[in-house]
Design a protein around this motif. Structure first.
Motif, PDB file in Angstrom:
ATOM      1  N   GLU A   1       7.826  -5.802  -2.952  1.00 36.49           N
ATOM      2  CA  GLU A   1       8.985  -6.622  -2.596  1.00 36.49           C
ATOM      3  C   GLU A   1      10.234  -5.783  -2.804  1.00 36.49           C
ATOM      4  O   GLU A   1      10.409  -5.177  -3.859  1.00 36.49           O
ATOM      5  N   ILE A   2      11.088  -5.778  -1.800  1.00 36.85           N
ATOM      6  CA  ILE A   2      12.291  -4.956  -1.846  1.00 36.85           C
ATOM      7  C   ILE A   2      13.496  -5.843  -1.605  1.00 36.85           C
ATOM      8  O   ILE A   2      13.555  -6.573  -0.607  1.00 36.85           O
ATOM      9  N   GLY A   3      14.459  -5.768  -2.505  1.00 38.44           N
ATOM     10  CA  GLY A   3      15.693  -6.519  -2.340  1.00 38.44           C
ATOM     11  C   GLY A   3      16.590  -5.873  -1.295  1.00 38.44           C
ATOM     12  O   GLY A   3      16.339  -4.761  -0.830  1.00 38.44           O
ATOM     13  N   SER A   4      17.644  -6.568  -0.929  1.00 37.70           N
ATOM     14  CA  SER A   4      18.609  -6.041   0.034  1.00 37.70           C
ATOM     15  C   SER A   4      19.386  -4.876  -0.566  1.00 37.70           C
ATOM     16  O   SER A   4      19.505  -4.753  -1.786  1.00 37.70           O
ATOM     17  N   ASN A   5      19.915  -4.033   0.287  1.00 38.74           N
ATOM     18  CA  ASN A   5      20.810  -2.936  -0.100  1.00 38.74           C
ATOM     19  C   ASN A   5      20.120  -1.892  -0.969  1.00 38.74           C
ATOM     20  O   ASN A   5      20.670  -1.455  -1.975  1.00 38.74           O
ATOM     21  N   LYS A   6      18.933  -1.475  -0.571  1.00 33.99           N
ATOM     22  CA  LYS A   6      18.195  -0.455  -1.325  1.00 33.99           C
ATOM     23  C   LYS A   6      17.910   0.736  -0.420  1.00 33.99           C
ATOM     24  O   LYS A   6      17.620   0.585   0.768  1.00 33.99           O
ATOM     25  N   THR A   7      17.998   1.924  -0.987  1.00 38.68           N
ATOM     26  CA  THR A   7      17.578   3.154  -0.325  1.00 38.68           C
ATOM     27  C   THR A   7      16.543   3.797  -1.215  1.00 38.68           C
ATOM     28  O   THR A   7      16.771   3.961  -2.413  1.00 38.68           O
ATOM     29  N   VAL A   8      15.396   4.150  -0.634  1.00 36.71           N
ATOM     30  CA  VAL A   8      14.347   4.856  -1.370  1.00 36.71           C
ATOM     31  C   VAL A   8      14.267   6.249  -0.776  1.00 36.71           C
ATOM     32  O   VAL A   8      14.110   6.411   0.438  1.00 36.71           O
ATOM     33  N   ILE A   9      14.376   7.250  -1.637  1.00 35.34           N
ATOM     34  CA  ILE A   9      14.384   8.626  -1.167  1.00 35.34           C
ATOM     35  C   ILE A   9      13.522   9.483  -2.092  1.00 35.34           C
ATOM     36  O   ILE A   9      13.519   9.271  -3.306  1.00 35.34           O
ATOM     37  N   GLY A  10      12.783  10.397  -1.525  1.00 41.56           N
ATOM     38  CA  GLY A  10      11.951  11.296  -2.314  1.00 41.56           C
ATOM     39  C   GLY A  10      12.758  12.448  -2.866  1.00 41.56           C
ATOM     40  O   GLY A  10      13.670  12.946  -2.212  1.00 41.56           O
ATOM     41  N   VAL A  11      12.417  12.864  -4.078  1.00 43.41           N
ATOM     42  CA  VAL A  11      13.079  14.004  -4.715  1.00 43.41           C
ATOM     43  C   VAL A  11      12.035  15.096  -4.890  1.00 43.41           C
ATOM     44  O   VAL A  11      11.054  14.906  -5.598  1.00 43.41           O
ATOM     45  N   GLY A  12      12.224  16.215  -4.241  1.00 45.84           N
ATOM     46  CA  GLY A  12      11.290  17.327  -4.367  1.00 45.84           C
ATOM     47  C   GLY A  12      10.137  17.219  -3.388  1.00 45.84           C
ATOM     48  O   GLY A  12       9.933  16.194  -2.735  1.00 45.84           O
ATOM     49  N   PRO A  13       9.343  18.290  -3.297  1.00 47.28           N
ATOM     50  CA  PRO A  13       8.277  18.363  -2.297  1.00 47.28           C
ATOM     51  C   PRO A  13       7.064  17.483  -2.584  1.00 47.28           C
ATOM     52  O   PRO A  13       6.257  17.235  -1.704  1.00 47.28           O
ATOM     53  N   SER A  14       6.907  16.975  -3.796  1.00 47.60           N
ATOM     54  CA  SER A  14       5.725  16.179  -4.118  1.00 47.60           C
ATOM     55  C   SER A  14       6.013  14.677  -4.193  1.00 47.60           C
ATOM     56  O   SER A  14       5.160  13.907  -4.616  1.00 47.60           O
ATOM     57  N   ALA A  15       7.181  14.247  -3.769  1.00 48.26           N
ATOM     58  CA  ALA A  15       7.543  12.820  -3.835  1.00 48.26           C
ATOM     59  C   ALA A  15       6.659  12.019  -2.889  1.00 48.26           C
ATOM     60  O   ALA A  15       6.623  12.266  -1.694  1.00 48.26           O
ATOM     61  N   THR A  16       5.899  11.069  -3.458  1.00 47.01           N
ATOM     62  CA  THR A  16       4.940  10.292  -2.683  1.00 47.01           C
ATOM     63  C   THR A  16       4.779   8.905  -3.281  1.00 47.01           C
ATOM     64  O   THR A  16       4.767   8.754  -4.501  1.00 47.01           O
TER      65      THR A  16
END
Length: 154
Positions: free
Chosen positions: A132-147
């Motif tokens: 479940e994701i609320g409004s106004n969210k950004t999900v971003i990976g940090v580094g080459p192994s972000a999964t």
């Protein structure tokens, strides 16, 4: 001259990628006005528990109501497989117009591909229950192994 031209491209790309502002004024289309977590708190997560919390910190009547802007940085692999147990369902192989499909029938009343062979199979429940994701969210990976593994979103 070729080296200088290549260097100019690298400098241009790195200056665009190095910008702290994720938005681009050149965006067009349906999501062009979306701001995500822009201007909100920046948090880094490394576990399933932390990711779930940062995606939605508050609920009302069982539904996420977290509207606070937040940039959620995923560091490393966050693996949901095996966290919600195993389930069982029936699998049927069906013919589709362009390719063969294999359907997992969780509901015993499901009539997809009636008359086709059924096979009882196990599955990981985490994959059937979205985050479940609320409004106004950004999900971003940090580094080459972000999964994020084993779970999606609704």
């Amino acid at each position: 001259m070729r080296v200088l031209g290549g260097l100019a491209v690298v400098v241009c790309v790195s200056s665009v990628l190095g910008s702290n502002n994720v938005r681009s004024e050149a965006l067009k289309g349906f999501g062009s006005a979306a701001t995500g977590g822009l201007g909100g708190e920046v948090v880094q997560v490394r576990s399933t528990k932390a990711l779930k919390y940062e995606l939605c910190r508050s609920y009302s009547y069982g539904h996420c109501n977290d509207n606070s802007p937040r940039e959620i940085q995923v560091a490393g692999t966050i693996d949901f497989t095996g966290t919600e147990g195993q389930g069982e369902g029936q699998r049927r192989a069906c013919s589709a117009p362009y390719k063969s499909e294999s359907l997992l029938l969780i509901d015993g009343n499901d009539t997809h591909c009636d008359g086709k062979e059924k096979k009882l199979v196990g599955f990981d429940r985490a994959g059937k229950r979205p985050l479940e994701i609320g409004s106004n969210k950004t999900v971003i990976g940090v580094g080459p192994s972000a999964t994020i593994k084993g779970k999606g979103y609704a």
